[in-house]
Design a protein around this motif. Structure first.
Motif, PDB file in Angstrom:
ATOM      1  N   MET A   1       0.769 -12.192  -1.948  1.00 14.09           N
ATOM      2  CA  MET A   1       0.579 -13.157  -3.041  1.00 14.09           C
ATOM      3  C   MET A   1       1.017 -12.585  -4.385  1.00 14.09           C
ATOM      4  O   MET A   1       1.371 -13.299  -5.286  1.00 14.09           O
ATOM      5  N   ALA A   2       0.987 -11.256  -4.525  1.00 11.87           N
ATOM      6  CA  ALA A   2       1.313 -10.653  -5.813  1.00 11.87           C
ATOM      7  C   ALA A   2       2.753 -10.906  -6.200  1.00 11.87           C
ATOM      8  O   ALA A   2       3.106 -10.890  -7.363  1.00 11.87           O
TER       9      ALA A   2
ATOM     10  N   GLU B   1       5.406 -19.312   5.265  1.00 13.55           N
ATOM     11  CA  GLU B   1       6.262 -18.865   4.172  1.00 13.55           C
ATOM     12  C   GLU B   1       7.603 -18.350   4.653  1.00 13.55           C
ATOM     13  O   GLU B   1       8.444 -17.948   3.859  1.00 13.55           O
ATOM     14  N   GLY B   2       7.835 -18.359   5.969  1.00 11.46           N
ATOM     15  CA  GLY B   2       9.075 -17.820   6.510  1.00 11.46           C
ATOM     16  C   GLY B   2       8.922 -16.348   6.870  1.00 11.46           C
ATOM     17  O   GLY B   2       8.074 -15.638   6.333  1.00 11.46           O
ATOM     18  N   GLY B   3       9.742 -15.885   7.799  1.00 14.10           N
ATOM     19  CA  GLY B   3       9.677 -14.489   8.204  1.00 14.10           C
ATOM     20  C   GLY B   3       8.398 -14.122   8.913  1.00 14.10           C
ATOM     21  O   GLY B   3       7.998 -12.960   8.926  1.00 14.10           O
ATOM     22  N   GLY B   4       7.722 -15.110   9.500  1.00 15.63           N
ATOM     23  CA  GLY B   4       6.483 -14.842  10.210  1.00 15.63           C
ATOM     24  C   GLY B   4       5.261 -14.698   9.339  1.00 15.63           C
ATOM     25  O   GLY B   4       4.185 -14.344   9.822  1.00 15.63           O
ATOM     26  N   VAL B   5       5.388 -14.977   8.051  1.00 10.72           N
ATOM     27  CA  VAL B   5       4.262 -14.869   7.112  1.00 10.72           C
ATOM     28  C   VAL B   5       3.575 -16.226   6.978  1.00 10.72           C
ATOM     29  O   VAL B   5       4.229 -17.253   6.789  1.00 10.72           O
ATOM     30  N   GLU B   6       2.247 -16.224   7.070  1.00 10.66           N
ATOM     31  CA  GLU B   6       1.455 -17.445   6.950  1.00 10.66           C
ATOM     32  C   GLU B   6       0.377 -17.259   5.902  1.00 10.66           C
ATOM     33  O   GLU B   6      -0.243 -16.199   5.824  1.00 10.66           O
ATOM     34  N   VAL B   7       0.172 -18.293   5.092  1.00  8.93           N
ATOM     35  CA  VAL B   7      -0.885 -18.288   4.075  1.00  8.93           C
ATOM     36  C   VAL B   7      -1.882 -19.383   4.425  1.00  8.93           C
ATOM     37  O   VAL B   7      -1.488 -20.528   4.680  1.00  8.93           O
ATOM     38  N   ARG B   8      -3.165 -19.026   4.436  1.00  5.37           N
ATOM     39  CA  ARG B   8      -4.220 -20.007   4.710  1.00  5.37           C
ATOM     40  C   ARG B   8      -5.199 -20.023   3.541  1.00  5.37           C
ATOM     41  O   ARG B   8      -5.686 -18.968   3.114  1.00  5.37           O
ATOM     42  N   VAL B   9      -5.446 -21.211   3.025  1.00  3.68           N
ATOM     43  CA  VAL B   9      -6.388 -21.406   1.925  1.00  3.68           C
ATOM     44  C   VAL B   9      -7.542 -22.257   2.432  1.00  3.68           C
ATOM     45  O   VAL B   9      -7.324 -23.338   2.989  1.00  3.68           O
ATOM     46  N   LYS B  10      -8.770 -21.791   2.246  1.00  4.24           N
ATOM     47  CA  LYS B  10      -9.967 -22.554   2.600  1.00  4.24           C
ATOM     48  C   LYS B  10     -10.783 -22.729   1.336  1.00  4.24           C
ATOM     49  O   LYS B  10     -11.130 -21.744   0.662  1.00  4.24           O
TER      50      LYS B  10
ATOM     51  N   VAL C   1     -10.822 -24.894  -5.801  1.00  5.60           N
ATOM     52  CA  VAL C   1     -11.072 -23.456  -5.715  1.00  5.60           C
ATOM     53  C   VAL C   1     -11.191 -23.089  -4.243  1.00  5.60           C
ATOM     54  O   VAL C   1     -11.671 -23.887  -3.426  1.00  5.60           O
ATOM     55  N   GLY C   2     -10.733 -21.893  -3.902  1.00  5.06           N
ATOM     56  CA  GLY C   2     -10.812 -21.467  -2.518  1.00  5.06           C
ATOM     57  C   GLY C   2     -10.519 -19.989  -2.377  1.00  5.06           C
ATOM     58  O   GLY C   2     -10.320 -19.266  -3.355  1.00  5.06           O
ATOM     59  N   SER C   3     -10.506 -19.555  -1.144  1.00  2.00           N
ATOM     60  CA  SER C   3     -10.075 -18.195  -0.821  1.00  2.00           C
ATOM     61  C   SER C   3      -8.756 -18.293  -0.079  1.00  2.00           C
ATOM     62  O   SER C   3      -8.494 -19.270   0.624  1.00  2.00           O
ATOM     63  N   TYR C   4      -7.895 -17.288  -0.233  1.00  2.00           N
ATOM     64  CA  TYR C   4      -6.628 -17.285   0.483  1.00  2.00           C
ATOM     65  C   TYR C   4      -6.502 -16.013   1.305  1.00  2.00           C
ATOM     66  O   TYR C   4      -7.090 -14.973   0.991  1.00  2.00           O
ATOM     67  N   ARG C   5      -5.732 -16.128   2.372  1.00  2.00           N
ATOM     68  CA  ARG C   5      -5.487 -14.989   3.252  1.00  2.00           C
ATOM     69  C   ARG C   5      -4.036 -15.060   3.720  1.00  2.00           C
ATOM     70  O   ARG C   5      -3.600 -16.082   4.248  1.00  2.00           O
ATOM     71  N   VAL C   6      -3.296 -13.987   3.528  1.00  2.00           N
ATOM     72  CA  VAL C   6      -1.901 -13.906   3.940  1.00  2.00           C
ATOM     73  C   VAL C   6      -1.813 -13.000   5.158  1.00  2.00           C
ATOM     74  O   VAL C   6      -2.287 -11.868   5.139  1.00  2.00           O
TER      75      VAL C   6
ATOM     76  N   GLY D   1      -0.918  -8.518  10.907  1.00  2.00           N
ATOM     77  CA  GLY D   1      -2.242  -8.326  10.347  1.00  2.00           C
ATOM     78  C   GLY D   1      -2.343  -8.957   8.979  1.00  2.00           C
ATOM     79  O   GLY D   1      -1.466  -9.718   8.552  1.00  2.00           O
ATOM     80  N   GLN D   2      -3.416  -8.644   8.280  1.00  2.00           N
ATOM     81  CA  GLN D   2      -3.640  -9.201   6.955  1.00  2.00           C
ATOM     82  C   GLN D   2      -2.806  -8.457   5.924  1.00  2.00           C
ATOM     83  O   GLN D   2      -2.852  -7.236   5.834  1.00  2.00           O
ATOM     84  N   LEU D   3      -2.048  -9.216   5.140  1.00  2.00           N
ATOM     85  CA  LEU D   3      -1.199  -8.635   4.112  1.00  2.00           C
ATOM     86  C   LEU D   3      -1.816  -8.729   2.725  1.00  2.00           C
ATOM     87  O   LEU D   3      -1.540  -7.891   1.872  1.00  2.00           O
ATOM     88  N   ASP D   4      -2.613  -9.726   2.492  1.00  2.25           N
ATOM     89  CA  ASP D   4      -3.221  -9.929   1.171  1.00  2.25           C
ATOM     90  C   ASP D   4      -4.360 -10.928   1.312  1.00  2.25           C
ATOM     91  O   ASP D   4      -4.397 -11.723   2.255  1.00  2.25           O
ATOM     92  N   HIS D   5      -5.299 -10.905   0.372  1.00  2.00           N
ATOM     93  CA  HIS D   5      -6.375 -11.893   0.353  1.00  2.00           C
ATOM     94  C   HIS D   5      -6.996 -11.890  -1.035  1.00  2.00           C
ATOM     95  O   HIS D   5      -6.804 -10.965  -1.826  1.00  2.00           O
TER      96      HIS D   5
END
Length: 274
Positions: free
Chosen positions: A1-2, A80-89, A100-105, A117-121
């Motif tokens: 996300m950065a 997001e492409g390249g096998g990267v997925e972002v999930r916002v709850k 407002v939510g939390s995100y996990r990449v 695995g997890q890349l960012d949150h």
């Protein structure tokens, strides 16, 4: 996300495309008859055809139902492409146009790309103008809206929307609710189609293609000029799911609605995008 912090102040073409879609779908409706909905056979699950007026009314009413149910719990999943997925709850308040939510990449890590695995949150807040990101407070276990209350204004990294799938999904999500009905005839005349019927968590939902994008020619293109937006709506006009196909991506962005979250108290625009 950065990596998604830059902005040049210009409106991306894809953002303009998205706003056009949301504007077309801004059709409220009179309440559709539940008896008419139930008159269709449960075996009618795959027939694609233009919507009836009753179906157009339910599809249009779904946006008003979201507004009246606010704040509502949501889950957004974007590839997001390249096998990267972002999930916002999180939670969206359509009365104040804030969320407002939390995100996990998640995705591949390392040069080989074999491990995932997890890349960012962290935490995310967004409104009609943009979004803000912040690390989750250490040791915080409460829901995202409670965690967000403990982050000072200076703790949010704010930016305008870009053209990537996550941002397009957030923009779509914040614009889905509507505070007034409109004429469902306009929705039907703009190319909305009934695609079939699915069961989600034991409940039946009609699957609809939204109105065509402005200027789209019926029957043209790989999708026959069909809208990239698909809606799952129940017999009472309740919206359960929306998907959006993005140009160049095989996996659509998906939004799931799981009902009213009456406990939620959203922070007062701490990200300062305007």
């Amino acid at each position: 996300m950065a990596r998604k912090r830059k902005t040049d102040g210009r409106t991306p073409r894809r953002a303009l495309w998205l706003r056009t879609l949301i504007a077309i779908t801004a059709c409220g409706a009179a309440v559709g008859g539940l008896a008419a909905y139930r008159a269709y056979s449960d075996d009618d699950t795959t027939t694609e055809r233009p919507v009836t007026m009753e179906e157009a009314s339910r599809l249009a009413l779904s946006r008003l139902n979201l507004y009246q149910a606010s704040p509502v719990a949501v889950t957004l999943t974007a590839a997001e492409g390249g096998g990267v997925e972002v999930r916002v709850k999180g939670v969206v308040d359509y009365r104040n146009h804030r969320a407002v939510g939390s995100y996990r990449v998640t995705g591949s890590s390392g040069t080989s790309g074999s491990a995932t695995g997890q890349l960012d949150h962290g935490l995310i807040v967004w409104d009609t103008g943009g979004l803000g990101l912040a690390p989750a407070p250490k040791g915080a276990n409460g829901p995202p809206w409670q965690q967000a209350e403990h982050i000072p204004r200076s703790g949010w990294s704010a930016r305008s929307y870009t053209a990537d799938p996550l941002d397009a999904g957030l923009q779509l999500l914040i614009g889905l609710g509507a505070d007034r009905p409109d004429n469902p005839l306009l929705l039907a005349q703009s190319g909305a189609r009934r695609l079939g019927r699915d069961r989600i968590d034991g409940r039946s939902y009609d699957r609809f293609a939204g109105p065509r994008a402005q200027g789209a020619t019926p029957g043209a293109g790989p999708d026959g000029g069909r809208s990239p937006l698909t809606y799952w709506v129940d017999g009472d006009g309740g919206l359960r799911r929306v998907t959006m196909r993005m140009p160049g991506l095989g996996t659509p962005t998906t939004v799931e609605f799981s009902g009213r979250e009456g406990r939620a108290k959203l922070p007062g625009a701490p990200w300062g995008t305007g």
